[in-house]
Design a protein around this motif. Structure first.
Motif, PDB file in Angstrom:
ATOM      1  N   VAL A  47       0.847  -1.190   0.000  1.00 33.77           N
ATOM      2  CA  VAL A  47       0.000   0.000   0.000  1.00 33.77           C
ATOM      3  C   VAL A  47       0.884   1.241   0.000  1.00 33.77           C
ATOM      4  N   THR A  48       0.595   2.157  -0.894  1.00 32.50           N
ATOM      5  CA  THR A  48       1.267   3.457  -0.883  1.00 32.50           C
ATOM      6  C   THR A  48       0.595   4.344   0.151  1.00 32.50           C
ATOM      7  N   MET A  49       1.348   4.744   1.146  1.00 30.23           N
ATOM      8  CA  MET A  49       0.799   5.528   2.252  1.00 30.23           C
ATOM      9  C   MET A  49       0.756   7.007   1.869  1.00 30.23           C
ATOM     10  N   THR A  50      -0.386   7.604   2.027  1.00 32.97           N
ATOM     11  CA  THR A  50      -0.559   9.022   1.727  1.00 32.97           C
ATOM     12  C   THR A  50      -1.166   9.722   2.928  1.00 32.97           C
ATOM     13  N   VAL A  51      -0.986  11.028   2.960  1.00 36.30           N
ATOM     14  CA  VAL A  51      -1.594  11.850   3.999  1.00 36.30           C
ATOM     15  C   VAL A  51      -2.151  13.093   3.330  1.00 36.30           C
ATOM     16  N   GLU A  52      -3.331  13.518   3.759  1.00 35.78           N
ATOM     17  CA  GLU A  52      -3.991  14.686   3.185  1.00 35.78           C
ATOM     18  C   GLU A  52      -3.870  15.846   4.167  1.00 35.78           C
ATOM     19  N   LEU A  53      -3.262  16.939   3.709  1.00 29.50           N
ATOM     20  CA  LEU A  53      -2.970  18.069   4.582  1.00 29.50           C
ATOM     21  C   LEU A  53      -3.558  19.348   3.989  1.00 29.50           C
ATOM     22  N   PRO A  54      -4.046  20.253   4.840  1.00 27.39           N
ATOM     23  CA  PRO A  54      -4.572  21.532   4.344  1.00 27.39           C
ATOM     24  C   PRO A  54      -3.442  22.495   4.012  1.00 27.39           C
ATOM     25  N   GLY A  55      -3.703  23.371   3.066  1.00 29.24           N
ATOM     26  CA  GLY A  55      -2.670  24.343   2.696  1.00 29.24           C
ATOM     27  C   GLY A  55      -3.217  25.487   1.869  1.00 29.24           C
ATOM     28  N   ARG A  56      -2.317  26.397   1.506  1.00 30.81           N
ATOM     29  CA  ARG A  56      -2.638  27.568   0.689  1.00 30.81           C
ATOM     30  C   ARG A  56      -1.615  27.690  -0.434  1.00 30.81           C
ATOM     31  N   THR A  57      -2.076  28.257  -1.537  1.00 30.58           N
ATOM     32  CA  THR A  57      -1.181  28.499  -2.661  1.00 30.58           C
ATOM     33  C   THR A  57      -0.475  29.844  -2.487  1.00 30.58           C
ATOM     34  N   HIS A  58       0.774  29.888  -2.963  1.00 27.48           N
ATOM     35  CA  HIS A  58       1.579  31.105  -2.892  1.00 27.48           C
ATOM     36  C   HIS A  58       2.315  31.279  -4.218  1.00 27.48           C
ATOM     37  N   PRO A  59       2.497  32.512  -4.669  1.00 25.52           N
ATOM     38  CA  PRO A  59       3.211  32.728  -5.938  1.00 25.52           C
ATOM     39  C   PRO A  59       4.660  32.282  -5.845  1.00 25.52           C
ATOM     40  N   TYR A  60       5.179  31.851  -6.969  1.00 23.53           N
ATOM     41  CA  TYR A  60       6.561  31.390  -7.018  1.00 23.53           C
ATOM     42  C   TYR A  60       7.531  32.558  -6.827  1.00 23.53           C
ATOM     43  N   LEU A  61       7.224  33.677  -7.454  1.00 25.27           N
ATOM     44  CA  LEU A  61       7.994  34.915  -7.276  1.00 25.27           C
ATOM     45  C   LEU A  61       7.018  36.062  -7.089  1.00 25.27           C
ATOM     46  N   PHE A 278       4.053  23.167  -7.941  1.00 29.62           N
ATOM     47  CA  PHE A 278       3.194  22.588  -8.967  1.00 29.62           C
ATOM     48  C   PHE A 278       3.311  23.391 -10.257  1.00 29.62           C
ATOM     49  N   PRO A 279       3.318  22.722 -11.401  1.00 29.71           N
ATOM     50  CA  PRO A 279       3.189  23.454 -12.671  1.00 29.71           C
ATOM     51  C   PRO A 279       1.793  24.055 -12.767  1.00 29.71           C
ATOM     52  N   ASN A 280       1.722  25.258 -13.334  1.00 31.73           N
ATOM     53  CA  ASN A 280       0.440  25.965 -13.402  1.00 31.73           C
ATOM     54  C   ASN A 280       0.343  26.740 -14.709  1.00 31.73           C
ATOM     55  N   PRO A 281       0.458  26.038 -15.854  1.00 30.21           N
ATOM     56  CA  PRO A 281       0.511  26.758 -17.137  1.00 30.21           C
ATOM     57  C   PRO A 281      -0.774  27.486 -17.484  1.00 30.21           C
ATOM     58  N   LYS A 282      -1.929  26.980 -17.047  1.00 31.45           N
ATOM     59  CA  LYS A 282      -3.202  27.620 -17.366  1.00 31.45           C
ATOM     60  C   LYS A 282      -3.680  28.568 -16.269  1.00 31.45           C
ATOM     61  N   HIS A 283      -2.851  28.759 -15.242  1.00 29.23           N
ATOM     62  CA  HIS A 283      -3.189  29.650 -14.129  1.00 29.23           C
ATOM     63  C   HIS A 283      -4.513  29.252 -13.459  1.00 29.23           C
ATOM     64  N   ASP A 284      -4.743  27.921 -13.371  1.00 28.41           N
ATOM     65  CA  ASP A 284      -5.921  27.450 -12.643  1.00 28.41           C
ATOM     66  C   ASP A 284      -5.782  27.697 -11.146  1.00 28.41           C
ATOM     67  N   LEU A 285      -4.541  27.693 -10.671  1.00 35.14           N
ATOM     68  CA  LEU A 285      -4.267  27.960  -9.260  1.00 35.14           C
ATOM     69  C   LEU A 285      -3.890  29.428  -9.101  1.00 35.14           C
ATOM     70  N   LEU A 286      -4.575  30.112  -8.205  1.00 36.42           N
ATOM     71  CA  LEU A 286      -4.311  31.513  -7.923  1.00 36.42           C
ATOM     72  C   LEU A 286      -3.814  31.663  -6.494  1.00 36.42           C
ATOM     73  N   PRO A 287      -2.970  32.651  -6.232  1.00 38.79           N
ATOM     74  CA  PRO A 287      -2.444  32.825  -4.871  1.00 38.79           C
ATOM     75  C   PRO A 287      -3.558  32.993  -3.848  1.00 38.79           C
ATOM     76  N   GLY A 288      -3.378  32.320  -2.716  1.00 38.72           N
ATOM     77  CA  GLY A 288      -4.340  32.435  -1.627  1.00 38.72           C
ATOM     78  C   GLY A 288      -5.436  31.402  -1.640  1.00 38.72           C
ATOM     79  N   MET A 289      -5.486  30.517  -2.647  1.00 36.11           N
ATOM     80  CA  MET A 289      -6.533  29.499  -2.704  1.00 36.11           C
ATOM     81  C   MET A 289      -6.307  28.451  -1.614  1.00 36.11           C
TER      82      MET A 289
END
Length: 400
Positions: A47-61, A278-289
Motif C-alpha cells: 500500500v502506498t501511504m498518503t496523507v492529506e494536509l490543508p494548505g494555501r497556494t503562494h506565488p513562485y515569485l 506545482f506546474p500551473n501553465p493555465k493559471h488554474d491555481l491563484l495565490p491564496g486558494m
C-alpha cells in the motif's frame, strides 16, 4: 357375480399399496440450515501511504514595483491583470529634469577630458625638461600633480554621467520579473518619490506555483519512526510526489513535488510547514486558494486492510469486526485502525493474515441465536443459492 367380487378385491389391494407408498415417501422435517455470510479473507498487500494536509497556494515569485526616482507619472503602459515580461516598461515618469542633468554631466565629462589632454601634454614636456635640469623638480611635481588631478576629474565626470544615465533610465519603470500584474495604485498625473513605502503595483509569477501545507510535529515524528524501523519504504529522495485537491473537491490535473520541510516547529500551533511546487501553465491555481495536498509518505509492503463496510463501533467508539472462526462460529474483536485507504481501513493491530471478516449478513447474525453455525462464502455470493431454489434465508423468514 364372481367377476365383480374379484374386481373389487383388486381395487382394494391397489388402494392399500398406494397408501403404503405415500406413507413411506412423506418428507422428513427439515432441520435449521447454516447462515450464509459474505466474508473477506485478510491478506497482506503493498500500500502506498498518503496523507492529506490543508494548505494555501503562494506565488513562485513576487515583486512589488516602486519608483527609484521621483517625478510625475506621465503614462501607464500596461493593462491591469495581464501577463508582463521582465524588462517591459510599466510607467513613464517625466524625464525632462533627468535628461537635463544627463546632458550637463556629459558636458562636464567633455570639459574634464579636454583638461586632461592639456595636462597630459604639459606633464610630458616637463618630464623631458627635468631630466636636463631645465625646470626645477618642484615645477615638475606641480605639473605632474595637475595631470593626475585631471585624470581624477575625468573619472569623476564619468561617474556623474553614469549616475545621470541611471536616473534617466529609472524614469522608465520596468517589470523586474515576468508574471501576472495586478491593479495599479497610481494614475497618470500622480507624484511619486524615490523608494516610497507604497508600491505602484505588484507582479506575481504563477507558473510554477507554491503550495504550503502544515503537518503536526507528532505526525512528522511518527513518519520518521516508521521509515527508520522499515515499516515504510521510501526512495531516499526529498522530492516526494504530491497531488492536489481543489476547493470544489476536484483533483488538480497536474502532479507536484515536495520541495522542502521547515526546520522549525511553530510554538503556537506545533505544526511544521511543508512546501510543494506545482506546474500551473493555465493559471488554474491563484495565490491564496485553499487546497488539500495529498502527499506520498512511503510504501508499506505488508499492510493489512479491512473493508470499511465490515467495521462497526462498540459503545466506547472502538472499531469492531466480526470474524468467522475455523469451526464456523462467530467472534467479535476490537481492532486498531490508523487511516482510510480508499474504501478500506489500514489495521495496525487486532487482525492477522488468513482470518475471515464478515462484510455481508451482519444483521442476520445479530438476530440469530447464540452459538449458531455459519457458512462463510466469498463476499457477493451469500444467499445466491437460496434465491435460486426459491428458499429464503433464516433472517428473511416470514414473521408469525
Amino acid at each position: 357375480m364372481q367377476y365383480r367380487t374379484m374386481k373389487l378385491g383388486a381395487l382394494l389391494l391397489a388402494m392399500l399399496a398406494l397408501t403404503g407408498c405415500s406413507k413411506q415417501e412423506a418428507p422428513k422435517q427439515a432441520g435449521p440450515s447454516a447462515i450464509e455470510l459474505g466474508v473477506v479473507e485478510i491478506a497482506a498487500r503493498e500500500v502506498t501511504m498518503t496523507v492529506e494536509l490543508p494548505g494555501r497556494t503562494h506565488p513562485y515569485l513576487v515583486a512589488e514595483v516602486r519608483p527609484q526616482v521621483g517625478g510625475i507619472i506621465l503614462q501607464r503602459l500596461f493593462r491591469e491583470g495581464s501577463d508582463v515580461r521582465r524588462g517591459e516598461v510599466l510607467y513613464q515618469i517625466d524625464s525632462a529634469m533627468y535628461q537635463a542633468t544627463h546632458n550637463s554631466a556629459a558636458a562636464a565629462l567633455s570639459k574634464a577630458e579636454a583638461n586632461l589632454a592639456s595636462a597630459k601634454s604639459r606633464a610630458g614636456r616637463y618630464a623631458d625638461l627635468v631630466k636636463i635640469n631645465a625646470v626645477s623638480k618642484q615645477d615638475y611635481d606641480d605639473v605632474d600633480a595637475a595631470y593626475k588631478q585631471a585624470m581624477a576629474d575625468v573619472e569623476g565626470a564619468k561617474a556623474a554621467l553614469e549616475n545621470a544615465r541611471i536616473n534617466l533610465d529609472y524614469t522608465r519603470i520596468t517589470a523586474p520579473i515576468s508574471g501576472r500584474i495586478g491593479k495599479s495604485e497610481v494614475t497618470p498625473g500622480a507624484l511619486v518619490t524615490a523608494s516610497q513605502m507604497s508600491a505602484l503595483t505588484r507582479i506575481q509569477q504563477l507558473d510554477p506555483i507554491y503550495v504550503d501545507v502544515t503537518q503536526s510535529s507528532v505526525e512528522w515524528l511518527r513518519l520518521k519512526r516508521e521509515i527508520e524501523t522499515g515499516m515504510l519504504k521510501t526512495d531516499g529522495k526529498n522530492q516526494a510526489k504530491v497531488k492536489l485537491k481543489l476547493e470544489d473537491g476536484r483533483m488538480y490535473s497536474r502532479e507536484g513535488k515536495l520541495e522542502f520541510s521547515d526546520v522549525t516547529v511553530d510554538q503556537a500551533t506545533g505544526m511544521i510547514t511543508l512546501r510543494a511546487v506545482f506546474p500551473n501553465p493555465k493559471h488554474d491555481l491563484l495565490p491564496g486558494m485553499y487546497v488539500r495536498a495529498v502527499l506520498e509518505e512511503g510504501v508499506n509492503e505488508q499492510a493489512i486492510t479491512v473493508p470499511q463496510v465490515g467495521v462497526s463501533r462498540d459503545q466506547k467508539g472502538r472499531p469492531l469486526v466480526t470474524l468467522v472462526t475455523p469451526d464456523n462460529k462467530i467472534e467479535r474483536r476490537v481492532i486498531v485502525v490508523d487511516r482510510d485507504i480508499g474504501n478500506d481501513w489500514l489495521v495496525t493491530s487486532g487482525l492477522h493474515v488468513g482470518e475471515k471478516v464478515v462484510v455481508e449478513g451482519l444483521q442476520r447474525v445479530m438476530t440469530a441465536p447464540p452459538g449458531v453455525t455459519v457458512k462463510p462464502v466469498p463476499a457477493g455470493l451469500a444467499n445466491k443459492g437460496n434465491s435460486a431454489t426459491g428458499q429464503a434465508a433464516p433472517a428473511d423468514a416470514a414473521k408469525p
